[in-house]
Design a protein around this motif. Structure first.
Motif, PDB file in Angstrom:
ATOM      1  N   PHE A 178       0.853  -1.196   0.000  1.00 32.45           N
ATOM      2  CA  PHE A 178       0.000   0.000   0.000  1.00 32.45           C
ATOM      3  C   PHE A 178       0.890   1.248   0.000  1.00 32.45           C
ATOM      4  O   PHE A 178       2.104   1.175   0.263  1.00 32.45           O
ATOM      5  N   VAL A 179       0.265   2.373  -0.335  1.00 29.48           N
ATOM      6  CA  VAL A 179       0.975   3.649  -0.447  1.00 29.48           C
ATOM      7  C   VAL A 179       0.385   4.637   0.555  1.00 29.48           C
ATOM      8  O   VAL A 179      -0.835   4.677   0.749  1.00 29.48           O
ATOM      9  N   ILE A 180       1.251   5.416   1.181  1.00 27.26           N
ATOM     10  CA  ILE A 180       0.813   6.529   2.046  1.00 27.26           C
ATOM     11  C   ILE A 180       1.142   7.817   1.302  1.00 27.26           C
ATOM     12  O   ILE A 180       2.317   8.120   1.046  1.00 27.26           O
ATOM     13  N   ARG A 181       0.081   8.551   0.898  1.00 27.52           N
ATOM     14  CA  ARG A 181       0.257   9.791   0.143  1.00 27.52           C
ATOM     15  C   ARG A 181      -0.123  11.000   1.009  1.00 27.52           C
ATOM     16  O   ARG A 181      -1.141  10.972   1.691  1.00 27.52           O
ATOM     17  N   ILE A 182       0.702  12.050   0.919  1.00 25.79           N
ATOM     18  CA  ILE A 182       0.387  13.336   1.558  1.00 25.79           C
ATOM     19  C   ILE A 182       0.029  14.299   0.434  1.00 25.79           C
ATOM     20  O   ILE A 182       0.850  14.561  -0.461  1.00 25.79           O
ATOM     21  N   ALA A 183      -1.219  14.836   0.478  1.00 23.72           N
ATOM     22  CA  ALA A 183      -1.733  15.620  -0.646  1.00 23.72           C
ATOM     23  C   ALA A 183      -2.432  16.880  -0.157  1.00 23.72           C
ATOM     24  O   ALA A 183      -2.908  16.960   0.983  1.00 23.72           O
ATOM     25  N   THR A 184      -2.495  17.867  -1.040  1.00 19.51           N
ATOM     26  CA  THR A 184      -3.226  19.099  -0.729  1.00 19.51           C
ATOM     27  C   THR A 184      -4.715  18.780  -0.543  1.00 19.51           C
ATOM     28  O   THR A 184      -5.193  17.723  -0.992  1.00 19.51           O
ATOM     29  N   PRO A 185      -5.476  19.665   0.125  1.00 22.59           N
ATOM     30  CA  PRO A 185      -6.885  19.369   0.388  1.00 22.59           C
ATOM     31  C   PRO A 185      -7.687  18.996  -0.864  1.00 22.59           C
ATOM     32  O   PRO A 185      -8.469  18.028  -0.833  1.00 22.59           O
ATOM     33  N   LYS A 186      -7.520  19.723  -1.954  1.00 27.04           N
ATOM     34  CA  LYS A 186      -8.318  19.414  -3.148  1.00 27.04           C
ATOM     35  C   LYS A 186      -7.894  18.095  -3.792  1.00 27.04           C
ATOM     36  O   LYS A 186      -8.742  17.320  -4.267  1.00 27.04           O
ATOM     37  N   THR A 187      -6.601  17.816  -3.798  1.00 23.87           N
ATOM     38  CA  THR A 187      -6.140  16.536  -4.343  1.00 23.87           C
ATOM     39  C   THR A 187      -6.607  15.387  -3.462  1.00 23.87           C
ATOM     40  O   THR A 187      -7.038  14.325  -3.954  1.00 23.87           O
ATOM     41  N   ALA A 188      -6.555  15.597  -2.133  1.00 24.15           N
ATOM     42  CA  ALA A 188      -7.041  14.554  -1.208  1.00 24.15           C
ATOM     43  C   ALA A 188      -8.519  14.286  -1.430  1.00 24.15           C
ATOM     44  O   ALA A 188      -8.969  13.124  -1.454  1.00 24.15           O
ATOM     45  N   ASP A 189      -9.305  15.369  -1.597  1.00 21.64           N
ATOM     46  CA  ASP A 189     -10.749  15.185  -1.839  1.00 21.64           C
ATOM     47  C   ASP A 189     -10.976  14.344  -3.102  1.00 21.64           C
ATOM     48  O   ASP A 189     -11.845  13.446  -3.136  1.00 21.64           O
ATOM     49  N   ARG A 190     -10.218  14.607  -4.152  1.00 28.40           N
ATOM     50  CA  ARG A 190     -10.397  13.884  -5.411  1.00 28.40           C
ATOM     51  C   ARG A 190     -10.059  12.394  -5.259  1.00 28.40           C
ATOM     52  O   ARG A 190     -10.795  11.524  -5.726  1.00 28.40           O
ATOM     53  N   LEU A 191      -8.949  12.114  -4.558  1.00 35.44           N
ATOM     54  CA  LEU A 191      -8.550  10.713  -4.369  1.00 35.44           C
ATOM     55  C   LEU A 191      -9.533   9.955  -3.478  1.00 35.44           C
ATOM     56  O   LEU A 191      -9.833   8.776  -3.727  1.00 35.44           O
ATOM     57  N   CYS A 192     -10.040  10.627  -2.443  1.00 36.02           N
ATOM     58  CA  CYS A 192     -10.976   9.965  -1.528  1.00 36.02           C
ATOM     59  C   CYS A 192     -12.355   9.786  -2.181  1.00 36.02           C
ATOM     60  O   CYS A 192     -13.049   8.767  -1.963  1.00 36.02           O
ATOM     61  N   LEU A 193     -12.758  10.773  -2.971  1.00 39.12           N
ATOM     62  CA  LEU A 193     -14.064  10.685  -3.614  1.00 39.12           C
ATOM     63  C   LEU A 193     -14.116   9.535  -4.630  1.00 39.12           C
ATOM     64  O   LEU A 193     -15.196   8.999  -4.928  1.00 39.12           O
ATOM     65  N   ALA A 194     -12.950   9.131  -5.121  1.00 41.33           N
ATOM     66  CA  ALA A 194     -12.896   8.021  -6.088  1.00 41.33           C
ATOM     67  C   ALA A 194     -13.383   6.716  -5.475  1.00 41.33           C
ATOM     68  O   ALA A 194     -13.811   5.812  -6.206  1.00 41.33           O
ATOM     69  N   VAL A 195     -13.369   6.627  -4.142  1.00 42.38           N
ATOM     70  CA  VAL A 195     -13.898   5.426  -3.472  1.00 42.38           C
ATOM     71  C   VAL A 195     -15.156   5.766  -2.670  1.00 42.38           C
ATOM     72  O   VAL A 195     -15.566   5.005  -1.792  1.00 42.38           O
ATOM     73  N   GLY A 196     -15.770   6.913  -3.003  1.00 38.29           N
ATOM     74  CA  GLY A 196     -17.044   7.274  -2.389  1.00 38.29           C
ATOM     75  C   GLY A 196     -16.949   7.982  -1.056  1.00 38.29           C
ATOM     76  O   GLY A 196     -17.960   8.093  -0.342  1.00 38.29           O
ATOM     77  N   LEU A 197     -15.802   8.512  -0.711  1.00 41.26           N
ATOM     78  CA  LEU A 197     -15.641   9.206   0.579  1.00 41.26           C
ATOM     79  C   LEU A 197     -15.513  10.705   0.348  1.00 41.26           C
ATOM     80  O   LEU A 197     -14.613  11.151  -0.395  1.00 41.26           O
TER      81      LEU A 197
END
Length: 293
Positions: A178-197
């Motif tokens: 697995f990967v641990i990514r540190i991302a800006t708020p908008k990038t984090a929102d995009r990555l999390c929304l891809a799995v429905g969060l």
């Protein structure tokens, strides 16, 4: 008959009487002077030597007392230099150090990531070995290498998962589980929304690829957490890695004043518990609470 001599007159009679004085009389005066001189000299000599019975006379004392002492001039003295005593000073209290300004968090980034180029030895004593990589979004002024080293320390903490047989973890550069990514708020929102969060620019999440850490939480911590941002980073990693090792549900507070479980979403409120960043307490007991439906 011859003429009879004429009788002497006044002056002549006096001279005549002086001539007719006895020779003894003429010697008496000089002798008396010698006796007087001898007596006076002896007394003076006795006084001078300090051996006579006769001490200083009243006349001597008066003469001595009437003498005026010769004036004396004392040598001038130079006053000693004195060092002035400094006035006592009161040290001014040092002003408290200025708080460091909060780091600026960019709202968005390019969406590309830099991977940490370092790896480490496995940590933990039991459970399945899980290998992970660390990536940091480009342009956010966070070092990928430093972030990877910090996460490695968090996972090896004595109150963490690995120390209590809940898994082993290893930092790698490839073939990660697995990967641990540190991302800006908008990038984090995009990555999390891809799995429905929906993380609303504030939250972290766990996805099919691994953990997404919101940069805002990494740098600033949480307003509900009593502790520094560095301590809050323990909560982020322990909570999200908890999902990686199979804890799919969330917990809530088990009682007022107790430590909040690490699997509780503490950023949404503590509900009477005390904030806590570790799965286990100092005695090695697992901190748990009721399951959130």
């Amino acid at each position: 008959m011859g003429k009879r001599a004429a009788a002497p007159t006044g002056r002549g009679r006096r001279q005549s009487r002086r001539r007719r004085r006895s020779p003894l009389g003429r010697l008496a005066l000089p002798a008396l002077a010698l006796v007087t001189l001898a007596l006076g000299g002896g007394a003076a000599l006795a006084h001078y030597n300090g051996t006579g019975d006769t001490g200083p006379t009243d006349a001597d004392a008066k003469a001595a007392g009437s003498r005026t002492p010769e004036p004396t001039t004392a040598a001038p003295t130079t006053p000693k230099a004195t060092t002035p005593t400094p006035a006592p000073t009161t040290a001014k209290p040092k002003p408290p150090p200025k708080p460091k300004p909060k780091p600026k968090v960019p709202e968005s980034g390019p969406g590309t990531f830099e991977a940490a180029g370092s790896s480490g030895a496995p940590v933990g004593t039991g459970g399945t070995l899980r290998r992970y990589r660390v990536q940091v979004e480009d342009g956010i002024d966070v070092s990928a290498a430093e972030a990877a080293a910090e996460i490695e320390r968090i996972l090896a903490h004595p109150r963490g998962w690995a120390a209590h047989g809940r898994g082993r973890f290893q930092l790698v550069t490839e073939n990660a589980d697995f990967v641990i990514r540190i991302a800006t708020p908008k990038t984090a929102d995009r990555l999390c929304l891809a799995v429905g969060l929906n993380t609303h620019g504030e939250l972290n999440c766990e996805t099919t690829q691994g953990v997404v850490v919101n940069l805002k939480r990494w740098l600033l911590g949480s307003p509900t957490f009593t502790g520094t941002p560095a301590e809050y980073r323990h909560l982020i990693i322990n909570h999200e890695v908890g999902h990686e090792i199979g804890i799919r549900t969330h917990m809530t507070c088990s009682g007022a004043g107790k430590l909040a479980p690490v699997m509780m979403q503490q950023i949404k409120g503590l509900k009477g518990c005390r904030s806590n960043a570790y799965p286990y307490d100092e005695d090695g007991s697992y901190i748990e609470g009721p399951i959130v439906p």
